[in-house]
Design a protein around this motif. Structure first.
Motif, PDB file in Angstrom:
ATOM      1  N   TYR A 191     -23.188 -10.184  33.964  1.00  0.00           N
ATOM      2  CA  TYR A 191     -23.183  -8.721  33.882  1.00  0.00           C
ATOM      3  C   TYR A 191     -21.873  -8.236  33.248  1.00  0.00           C
ATOM      4  O   TYR A 191     -21.879  -7.338  32.390  1.00  0.00           O
ATOM      5  CB  TYR A 191     -23.344  -8.143  35.285  1.00  0.00           C
ATOM      6  N   THR A 192     -20.745  -8.815  33.638  1.00  0.00           N
ATOM      7  CA  THR A 192     -19.451  -8.434  33.073  1.00  0.00           C
ATOM      8  C   THR A 192     -19.403  -8.721  31.573  1.00  0.00           C
ATOM      9  O   THR A 192     -18.923  -7.897  30.779  1.00  0.00           O
ATOM     10  CB  THR A 192     -18.317  -9.189  33.788  1.00  0.00           C
ATOM     11  N   LEU A 193     -19.911  -9.883  31.166  1.00  0.00           N
ATOM     12  CA  LEU A 193     -19.963 -10.212  29.739  1.00  0.00           C
ATOM     13  C   LEU A 193     -20.840  -9.216  28.975  1.00  0.00           C
ATOM     14  O   LEU A 193     -20.514  -8.805  27.851  1.00  0.00           O
ATOM     15  CB  LEU A 193     -20.496 -11.633  29.548  1.00  0.00           C
ATOM     16  N   HIS A 194     -21.946  -8.822  29.589  1.00  0.00           N
ATOM     17  CA  HIS A 194     -22.850  -7.848  28.970  1.00  0.00           C
ATOM     18  C   HIS A 194     -22.136  -6.513  28.752  1.00  0.00           C
ATOM     19  O   HIS A 194     -22.245  -5.894  27.680  1.00  0.00           O
ATOM     20  CB  HIS A 194     -24.079  -7.666  29.870  1.00  0.00           C
ATOM     21  N   LEU A 195     -21.390  -6.051  29.757  1.00  0.00           N
ATOM     22  CA  LEU A 195     -20.653  -4.787  29.625  1.00  0.00           C
ATOM     23  C   LEU A 195     -19.602  -4.884  28.528  1.00  0.00           C
ATOM     24  O   LEU A 195     -19.402  -3.942  27.754  1.00  0.00           O
ATOM     25  CB  LEU A 195     -19.996  -4.418  30.953  1.00  0.00           C
ATOM     26  N   ARG A 196     -18.904  -6.019  28.465  1.00  0.00           N
ATOM     27  CA  ARG A 196     -17.912  -6.201  27.408  1.00  0.00           C
ATOM     28  C   ARG A 196     -18.581  -6.217  26.025  1.00  0.00           C
ATOM     29  O   ARG A 196     -18.048  -5.692  25.049  1.00  0.00           O
ATOM     30  CB  ARG A 196     -17.142  -7.504  27.623  1.00  0.00           C
ATOM     31  N   GLY A 197     -19.770  -6.822  25.958  1.00  0.00           N
ATOM     32  CA  GLY A 197     -20.515  -6.838  24.702  1.00  0.00           C
ATOM     33  C   GLY A 197     -20.907  -5.443  24.255  1.00  0.00           C
ATOM     34  O   GLY A 197     -20.816  -5.105  23.063  1.00  0.00           O
ATOM     35  N   LEU A 198     -21.347  -4.608  25.203  1.00  0.00           N
ATOM     36  CA  LEU A 198     -21.698  -3.234  24.869  1.00  0.00           C
ATOM     37  C   LEU A 198     -20.500  -2.475  24.319  1.00  0.00           C
ATOM     38  O   LEU A 198     -20.615  -1.707  23.359  1.00  0.00           O
ATOM     39  CB  LEU A 198     -22.246  -2.512  26.106  1.00  0.00           C
ATOM     40  N   ALA A 258     -19.585  -8.945  19.834  1.00  0.00           N
ATOM     41  CA  ALA A 258     -20.644  -8.489  20.735  1.00  0.00           C
ATOM     42  C   ALA A 258     -21.750  -9.537  20.825  1.00  0.00           C
ATOM     43  O   ALA A 258     -22.227  -9.865  21.923  1.00  0.00           O
ATOM     44  CB  ALA A 258     -21.218  -7.156  20.249  1.00  0.00           C
ATOM     45  N   LEU A 259     -22.153 -10.081  19.686  1.00  0.00           N
ATOM     46  CA  LEU A 259     -23.193 -11.110  19.675  1.00  0.00           C
ATOM     47  C   LEU A 259     -22.752 -12.322  20.487  1.00  0.00           C
ATOM     48  O   LEU A 259     -23.539 -12.886  21.268  1.00  0.00           O
ATOM     49  CB  LEU A 259     -23.512 -11.516  18.235  1.00  0.00           C
ATOM     50  N   ARG A 260     -21.495 -12.732  20.331  1.00  0.00           N
ATOM     51  CA  ARG A 260     -20.988 -13.886  21.083  1.00  0.00           C
ATOM     52  C   ARG A 260     -21.039 -13.616  22.588  1.00  0.00           C
ATOM     53  O   ARG A 260     -21.447 -14.480  23.378  1.00  0.00           O
ATOM     54  CB  ARG A 260     -19.546 -14.183  20.667  1.00  0.00           C
ATOM     55  N   LEU A 261     -20.656 -12.405  22.995  1.00  0.00           N
ATOM     56  CA  LEU A 261     -20.640 -12.066  24.419  1.00  0.00           C
ATOM     57  C   LEU A 261     -22.049 -12.001  24.998  1.00  0.00           C
ATOM     58  O   LEU A 261     -22.300 -12.459  26.116  1.00  0.00           O
ATOM     59  CB  LEU A 261     -19.906 -10.739  24.626  1.00  0.00           C
ATOM     60  N   PHE A 262     -22.989 -11.436  24.242  1.00  0.00           N
ATOM     61  CA  PHE A 262     -24.374 -11.366  24.732  1.00  0.00           C
ATOM     62  C   PHE A 262     -24.968 -12.773  24.855  1.00  0.00           C
ATOM     63  O   PHE A 262     -25.682 -13.075  25.818  1.00  0.00           O
ATOM     64  CB  PHE A 262     -25.237 -10.498  23.805  1.00  0.00           C
ATOM     65  N   ASN A 263     -24.681 -13.610  23.880  1.00  0.00           N
ATOM     66  CA  ASN A 263     -25.180 -14.992  23.958  1.00  0.00           C
ATOM     67  C   ASN A 263     -24.565 -15.733  25.143  1.00  0.00           C
ATOM     68  O   ASN A 263     -25.244 -16.507  25.818  1.00  0.00           O
ATOM     69  CB  ASN A 263     -24.863 -15.732  22.657  1.00  0.00           C
ATOM     70  N   GLU A 298     -26.377 -17.456  28.469  1.00  0.00           N
ATOM     71  CA  GLU A 298     -26.115 -18.833  28.898  1.00  0.00           C
ATOM     72  C   GLU A 298     -25.884 -18.882  30.402  1.00  0.00           C
ATOM     73  O   GLU A 298     -26.354 -19.799  31.086  1.00  0.00           O
ATOM     74  CB  GLU A 298     -24.891 -19.387  28.159  1.00  0.00           C
ATOM     75  N   LEU A 299     -25.150 -17.872  30.911  1.00  0.00           N
ATOM     76  CA  LEU A 299     -24.880 -17.828  32.345  1.00  0.00           C
ATOM     77  C   LEU A 299     -26.119 -17.430  33.142  1.00  0.00           C
ATOM     78  O   LEU A 299     -26.315 -17.871  34.270  1.00  0.00           O
ATOM     79  CB  LEU A 299     -23.736 -16.846  32.638  1.00  0.00           C
ATOM     80  N   ASP A 300     -26.930 -16.538  32.562  1.00  0.00           N
ATOM     81  CA  ASP A 300     -28.175 -16.123  33.210  1.00  0.00           C
ATOM     82  C   ASP A 300     -29.289 -16.138  32.169  1.00  0.00           C
ATOM     83  O   ASP A 300     -29.471 -15.167  31.425  1.00  0.00           O
ATOM     84  CB  ASP A 300     -28.040 -14.716  33.811  1.00  0.00           C
ATOM     85  N   PRO A 301     -30.045 -17.221  32.078  1.00  0.00           N
ATOM     86  CA  PRO A 301     -31.111 -17.347  31.076  1.00  0.00           C
ATOM     87  C   PRO A 301     -32.247 -16.337  31.240  1.00  0.00           C
ATOM     88  O   PRO A 301     -33.119 -16.264  30.368  1.00  0.00           O
ATOM     89  CB  PRO A 301     -31.628 -18.780  31.279  1.00  0.00           C
ATOM     90  N   ASP A 302     -32.234 -15.557  32.329  1.00  0.00           N
ATOM     91  CA  ASP A 302     -33.289 -14.571  32.562  1.00  0.00           C
ATOM     92  C   ASP A 302     -32.819 -13.129  32.314  1.00  0.00           C
ATOM     93  O   ASP A 302     -33.469 -12.179  32.740  1.00  0.00           O
ATOM     94  CB  ASP A 302     -33.797 -14.680  34.002  1.00  0.00           C
ATOM     95  N   PHE A 303     -31.699 -12.948  31.627  1.00  0.00           N
ATOM     96  CA  PHE A 303     -31.082 -11.629  31.435  1.00  0.00           C
ATOM     97  C   PHE A 303     -31.720 -10.946  30.224  1.00  0.00           C
ATOM     98  O   PHE A 303     -31.260 -11.067  29.092  1.00  0.00           O
ATOM     99  CB  PHE A 303     -29.583 -11.810  31.234  1.00  0.00           C
ATOM    100  N   ALA A 304     -32.773 -10.177  30.448  1.00  0.00           N
ATOM    101  CA  ALA A 304     -33.574  -9.600  29.357  1.00  0.00           C
ATOM    102  C   ALA A 304     -32.758  -8.687  28.448  1.00  0.00           C
ATOM    103  O   ALA A 304     -32.850  -8.777  27.209  1.00  0.00           O
ATOM    104  CB  ALA A 304     -34.760  -8.831  29.945  1.00  0.00           C
ATOM    105  N   SER A 305     -31.984  -7.776  29.039  1.00  0.00           N
ATOM    106  CA  SER A 305     -31.240  -6.813  28.223  1.00  0.00           C
ATOM    107  C   SER A 305     -30.273  -7.493  27.279  1.00  0.00           C
ATOM    108  O   SER A 305     -30.076  -7.044  26.145  1.00  0.00           O
ATOM    109  CB  SER A 305     -30.479  -5.835  29.127  1.00  0.00           C
ATOM    110  N   ALA A 306     -29.640  -8.578  27.736  1.00  0.00           N
ATOM    111  CA  ALA A 306     -28.685  -9.287  26.880  1.00  0.00           C
ATOM    112  C   ALA A 306     -29.377  -9.891  25.664  1.00  0.00           C
ATOM    113  O   ALA A 306     -28.823  -9.891  24.552  1.00  0.00           O
ATOM    114  CB  ALA A 306     -27.964 -10.361  27.682  1.00  0.00           C
TER     115      ALA A 306
END
Length: 586
Positions: free
Chosen positions: A334-341, A356-361, A365-373
């Motif tokens: 979740y923290t990586l997702h916020l930083r990506g945004l 941003a692409l690197r952070l979302f990817n 990797e940390l949560d393979p079920d993270f749809a928004s990322a």
């Protein structure tokens, strides 16, 4: 002229002016001139005739008119703004009205403060609005199906005494349409904007976390179909500014504003919130929510439920459960997702987009079920292609398809993930039918998503349905009237008019898009093609010259690499013809 010769009379004066005319002339001189001449000929002059007004004079970007009755003057002003709002013109007018004593010159010209005050009120009016003096207000109040909002005393330039002014607002039957003032009329359901939350952590590096809290609450609220929720990109234009919530309400066209703050220290989080009625400035509630980092989604739910309970208590249980859906169980993801945004919203920045692409990817990797990322990662490829940073190779297309498929599989009720995936599939992978189905599905899930309306507008253009595209872009702009990406929405509207054969309107909308983003290649392309098809070759050639500086490799033969997947062959051929006439080499 002696005192005996001076003729005076009481007159209602209307002053009108085009917003941003000089900038528009710099971008597309001939197209802007032609559009304003058409506006005067087809709208302003007939309206003056209907309401017994006399045109005193016109300037390059405005007009002055005289009326014997202030009632007629206000009716004329409302008529002009009402028709302009429902037209395809990108112009907005400011209108000022005053009732005062004027001097009549030998040539019929009028002079004096009666004129000057009207002109100064016009300058103080909202874009698309009408501002009247207290003298006019006292004559017309209660006699028209419009409302009035007191704007207090205005200190007008070169006018000795302050003038009390009133803005004209929509009345009981909505005779003043949504572009009559800076703020559109309130929707027929509770409407809200969530302002950026203050970072109270004392650490500037935590700014992304405070922004993420506000954005997640916007996302949760937008899932309630009973609400009208302003998009993140518009509400975040107030970041770092001291704001007047009443002004925010006017500018965004909402009844409620949510303000808040976030304090993150060690493993503890405190979220504070206060809900304000923008019509009165009254605080409906204020509260604070404390918990550990592991409770962050529960805290967000508490804020969301408090807002909904205050402004729309009767909502379906299914909507409440949908709004509570957690994006991920992993706080690190979740923290990586916020930083990506935070990186993604640094628009037109290649390095930020790559990060941003690197952070979302990394988040997936940390949560393979993270749809928004997954959906956000796919959108990074859209931005990269639209800016010419990638050419959509087979590997890139395969990756976009993979990301979109995962986002849709995992986020079956996540409208943002689905909308982002739909646009990416259509634009990058050129799967037009699949992308169209997904954007329609996203809109069915969440009609408050400006991103879905915006992406859906482009899909409608590619499908050969430009009239529906105009409607979708208009809805996106209403949900996010201050959006940094509004230039892309204006460029999309320009494309829609172009494919309808409305080349003057298309050129005007393109000029509007380029006003704030002169390097916008989408706007330059359609502006060049539109001006060329309208016969304004000088303007078209200038646009192509600038376009080729930005993208030297662009040719008529390579247009398909940057354009969308047009289903109608004739649309692509028309686009190529326009740019060929504009001077783009083969």
């Amino acid at each position: 002229m002696t005192e005996e010769q001076v003729q005076r009379r009481l007159a209602a004066i209307l002053a009108a002016d085009v917003v941003g005319y000089s900038a528009l002339m710099q971008r597309a001189e001939e197209a802007t001139y032609v559009e304003f001449e058409r506006l005067k000929r087809e709208l302003i002059e007939p309206s003056l005739s209907r309401h017994k007004g006399r045109l005193i004079k016109t300037t390059g970007d405005g007009a002055l008119a005289e009326f014997a009755s202030p009632l007629a003057a206000v009716r004329c002003a409302v008529d002009i703004q009402d028709h302009l709002a429902s037209s395809s013109s990108p112009f907005k007018l400011r209108i000022g009205l005053n009732l005062g004593d004027v001097i009549v010159g030998p040539d019929g010209e009028l002079y004096g403060d009666g004129i000057n005050i009207a002109v100064r009120l016009e300058g103080a009016a909202d874009p698309g609005g009408i501002l009247i003096s207290e003298k006019v207000y006292s004559e017309v109040e209660g006699k028209l199906d419009v409302g009035f909002e007191g704007r207090g005393e205005q200190q007008l330039k070169n006018i000795a005494k302050p003038v009390r002014a009133y803005a004209v607002r929509a009345g009981a039957h909505g005779t003043v349409t949504e572009r009559l003032s800076a703020a559109p009329p309130l929707p027929d359901k509770p409407s809200i904007a969530v302002l950026p939350f203050q970072n109270m952590s004392g650490d500037p590096e935590q700014e992304y976390f405070a922004d993420g809290m506000a954005e997640d609450i916007i996302t949760a609220l937008s899932r309630f179909k009973a609400l009208f929720v302003i998009a993140r990109h518009s509400s975040f234009t107030y970041k770092g500014r001291a704001v007047d919530v009443k002004q925010v309400g006017r500018e965004l066209g909402v009844r409620y504003v949510l303000e808040g703050s976030v304090r993150k220290a060690a493993n503890r989080v405190r979220i504070t919130g206060q809900l304000v009625d923008t019509a009165t400035g009254t605080h409906l509630w204020a509260d604070r929510f404390d918990g550990g980092l592991s409770d962050i989604f529960d805290l967000q739910d508490q804020v969301t439920e408090s807002v909904v309970a205050a402004i729309a208590p009767a909502v379906e249980k299914a909507e409440i459960e949908r709004a509570k859906r957690k994006p991920t169980e992993s706080l690190d993801a979740y923290t990586l997702h916020l930083r990506g945004l935070a990186k993604l919203y640094q628009f037109n920045n290649r390095q930020a987009n790559d990060e941003a692409l690197r952070l979302f990817n990394k988040a997936t990797e940390l949560d393979p079920d993270f749809a928004s990322a997954y959906g956000r990662a796919a959108s990074c490829y859209v931005d990269a292609k639209s800016c010419g940073w990638i050419s959509a190779t087979a590997n890139e297309i395969a990756e976009v398809s993979r990301l979109a498929q995962r986002a849709v599989e995992l986020g079956k009720d996540d409208a943002i993930a689905i909308a982002l995936s739909g646009r990416a599939l259509a634009y990058v992978a050129r799967d037009l039918e699949g992308g169209a189905a997904l954007t329609d599905r996203a809109l069915a899930l969440n009609s408050n998503s400006a991103e879905a309306w915006y992406g859906g507008g482009w899909v409608k253009i590619w499908l050969g349905e430009p009239k529906l595209a105009i409607e979708r872009f208009a809805r996106a702009m209403r949900l996010s009237p201050l959006d940094p990406w509004i230039t892309q929405m204006q460029a999309g509207t320009a494309h829609s008019h172009f494919f309808l054969g409305r080349y003057d309107e298309a050129a005007s909308w393109a000029a509007m898009a380029l006003q704030d983003s002169s390097d916008l290649q989408t706007g330059l392309r359609i502006g060049a093609a539109s001006n060329a098809m309208a016969g304004r070759l000088e303007q078209a050639h200038k646009a192509v010259a600038w376009l080729r500086q930005l993208n030297p490799a662009l040719r008529v033969s390579t247009l398909k690499q940057v354009l969308g997947p047009y289903r109608r062959a004739e649309d692509l051929l028309r686009y190529e013809e326009g740019l060929r006439k504009a001077g783009l080499p083969e």
